[in-house]
Design a protein around this motif. Sequence first.
Motif, PDB file in Angstrom:
ATOM      1  N   SER A 189       0.814  -1.091   0.174  1.00  0.00           N
ATOM      2  CA  SER A 189       0.044   0.029   0.034  1.00  0.00           C
ATOM      3  C   SER A 189       0.974   1.186  -0.084  1.00  0.00           C
ATOM      4  O   SER A 189       1.906   1.266   0.559  1.00  0.00           O
ATOM      5  CB  SER A 189      -0.876   0.102   1.335  1.00  0.00           C
ATOM      6  N   VAL A 190       0.337   2.204  -0.738  1.00  0.00           N
ATOM      7  CA  VAL A 190       0.876   3.498  -0.809  1.00  0.00           C
ATOM      8  C   VAL A 190      -0.031   4.582  -0.349  1.00  0.00           C
ATOM      9  O   VAL A 190      -1.216   4.415  -0.612  1.00  0.00           O
ATOM     10  CB  VAL A 190       1.702   3.729  -1.892  1.00  0.00           C
ATOM     11  N   SER A 191       0.389   5.779   0.284  1.00  0.00           N
ATOM     12  CA  SER A 191      -0.558   6.965   0.611  1.00  0.00           C
ATOM     13  C   SER A 191       0.192   8.103   0.060  1.00  0.00           C
ATOM     14  O   SER A 191       1.316   8.310   0.070  1.00  0.00           O
ATOM     15  CB  SER A 191      -0.554   7.198   1.951  1.00  0.00           C
ATOM     16  N   ALA A 192      -0.681   9.055  -0.728  1.00  0.00           N
ATOM     17  CA  ALA A 192      -0.046  10.064  -1.381  1.00  0.00           C
ATOM     18  C   ALA A 192      -1.270  11.272  -1.426  1.00  0.00           C
ATOM     19  O   ALA A 192      -2.407  10.821  -1.175  1.00  0.00           O
ATOM     20  CB  ALA A 192       0.083   9.776  -2.900  1.00  0.00           C
ATOM     21  N   THR A 193      -0.702  12.435  -1.308  1.00  0.00           N
ATOM     22  CA  THR A 193      -1.452  13.285  -1.610  1.00  0.00           C
ATOM     23  C   THR A 193      -1.158  14.288  -2.868  1.00  0.00           C
ATOM     24  O   THR A 193      -0.387  14.068  -3.678  1.00  0.00           O
ATOM     25  CB  THR A 193      -1.037  14.660  -0.377  1.00  0.00           C
ATOM     26  N   GLY A 194      -2.319  15.172  -3.271  1.00  0.00           N
ATOM     27  CA  GLY A 194      -2.325  15.597  -4.588  1.00  0.00           C
ATOM     28  C   GLY A 194      -3.533  15.840  -5.210  1.00  0.00           C
ATOM     29  O   GLY A 194      -4.673  15.130  -4.768  1.00  0.00           O
ATOM     30  N   THR A 195      -3.900  16.198  -6.478  1.00  0.00           N
ATOM     31  CA  THR A 195      -5.304  16.430  -7.001  1.00  0.00           C
ATOM     32  C   THR A 195      -5.466  15.414  -7.939  1.00  0.00           C
ATOM     33  O   THR A 195      -4.587  15.147  -8.870  1.00  0.00           O
ATOM     34  CB  THR A 195      -5.416  17.666  -7.615  1.00  0.00           C
TER      35      THR A 195
END
Length: 738
Positions: free
Chosen positions: A154-160
């Motif tokens: 799993s990966v977590s990311a921010t952005g639009t």
Amino acid sequence: MKSASSIRSLHQRFLFLLMAAAMFVVSGCGGGGSSNAAPVSITVQSVPVSAVAGTSATFSVVATGDGLAFQWQRSTDNATTWADIQGATAATYVVAVVDASMNGYEFRAIVSGTSGAVTSSAATLTVTPSLAAPAITAQPSDQLVSVGANASFSVSATGTALAYQWQSSPDSITWTNVSGAAGATLPLTAVALTDSGKHFRAAVSNSAGSVNSNPALLTVVAAGQLPVISAQPAAASVVAPQTATFTVGATGTPAPSYQWQQSTNGAAYADIVGATAASYTTPATTASDTGKLFKVRVTNTAGSVLSNSASLTVAASGVAPAFMTDAADFSVLAPDPGVFSARASGIPTPTYQWQLSTDAGLTFANINGATAATFTSAATTLANNATYYRVVATNSVGGATSRSAKLTVYNPGVGGQVASVARDGQGNLYATILADTFSIVSTFRTATFYGIRKIDTNGVVTTLAGNNTQAFVNGTGSAASFRVPFGIAVDSHGNVFVSDTAVAAIRKITSAGVVTTFAGGNINGGYVNGNGTQASFNNPLGLTIDASDNIYVADAGNHVIRKITPAGDVTTLAGSGRSTAYPTDGIGIAAGFNFPRGVSVDGAGNVYVADTLHNAIRKITPAGAVTTLAGSHFSGSGLLDGTGDQALFYEPEGVAVDASGVIWVADHRNEAIRKITPGGVVTTFAHDGGSNNIIVDANGNLYMDYSNFHFPQSPYEIRKLTPAGISTAIPDCCTQAP
């Protein structure tokens, strides 16, 4: 002297020139008139423009004609009125920086020339939000599994508007897209030995750019042989020159070997020569040993696993014990054992001795062999109800005694317990049932039930999920089993979420009764953020859901409030992960709770918490800022109305907030319903039993599980409390056959 004929000739020429001049003027060849000027015409109109906030926007026209001049105008009211834009006098007008407030503005140009003026068509400006480039906030972790088991990264990311693409590589150099792997989590089913050594990473992208996660390694070993660490080494504190001992518990087939390692900074570890047993004892310590870290590699023929790191603290003098995590009350269904835990700090590291009281806490006696931080009782009976447990932590400097924790024992064959209630958007009620008794008159048969009941708006009671077996099994309706279902909440789609406390899981039930594990499920408990079943909880209790279907969990054993997104991503909203002596305000992990049990969320996303063992009601903003709304950490528990910290509660367990911002509290030990205004003014609304949980509907009616605290074997029910204080029982959900 000229002749008369010559004079006449000159006169005729003069008249001819005058006539020619007159004709020239009449024809306009030498005049200032405009009858032959080219007309003004716009050949290319301005067009609508879409721009991202923070960038520029350009409007332009193309025109023909003599003596052209331009004046741009703007309308902010849908082309109703127009105003000149100062300095905008060219064929092109540039808005240097657009922002969201300009969305929908109209622009046009007035083009004038020698022959007149014309107006261009209006062009609309559309402003879209600025893009946030992808940024990875949580990297995928290496996975080590047995052959045939499932694995996931799993990966977590921010952005639009993020897009995900997982990739695999045999060498972490050459990468290939994994077909269909376009989510934040990459599930791998039934891995084979040939999958061992593969690397996986996530490419996260949007129109603003892309970023790759760190690669994570998959290791696959022969089934059932890999060592498993059952007890991690614990931190040690000593007074110089005492030695310190670290111990690990592990299993494996064949029996594993051990190699202890140490580090001075946590970045690099070195093997300790000769440290090859399950325990390692240091040489005589000095102050310079403070901060060293120790861990152990456990190995057999199937592979190796590393333990967690344990720190060493060396002091010049001792520090008396002080409890970081205090003992908490515990409720069970006979014959389940009671489990109590506490942890104390101190130098040297304290030892523990658990004690038992059978006379309501007046006197205590040591329990033989109960010398660990956690104590698990023998199988319980009703005779164990209302017994108390505490632990004494001791070192060479002194001792400390924990609070007295009460054991409550329920008998599945005597009465049912409604743990919590919830309400959906259509007015249906749902209840978690810990134990339920029903009888058939003709046979006087009894049975038990663990699961979820639904009471519709007509009072008809049905079983949504569960059966008469305490277990951890997913399935549909009565094919699913629960261990200790407690907290309950319903999302906007009608899905019911339940905290199955004994297995540290959040279970999801669709409207059709299909039960799955939504998050957690490590029956040994833990404190790990992650997606779905990769996350761990410790005694999760109260649940609430906001308008965006985010779930908030009172993770009581970890003394934190957790947040779960609709995608199953689990994070910590607030709390340090350990209990504090007083309700500590702060942001995120800087805040402190002590066994929070109830949660509720308002329309603005603020979360209200029944901080049970702090006897306080706390508020958490969406940004994680924690404040104490009411309750006194100076005076402890009691029943006292007042404002803010002048009010007293006694182990509040349920909390609900209504549409007007009023907070309602199930003040459990006081058997009272308390009311708190948004300004923190606390009053006692009703005395209506020792409720664990409370909810409120749009009309201000309260619903709660009802019990008589003084008679724990008495029947349980759901009660409705109107704004006028009228209390009535909901049709009996606790005596229906599953």
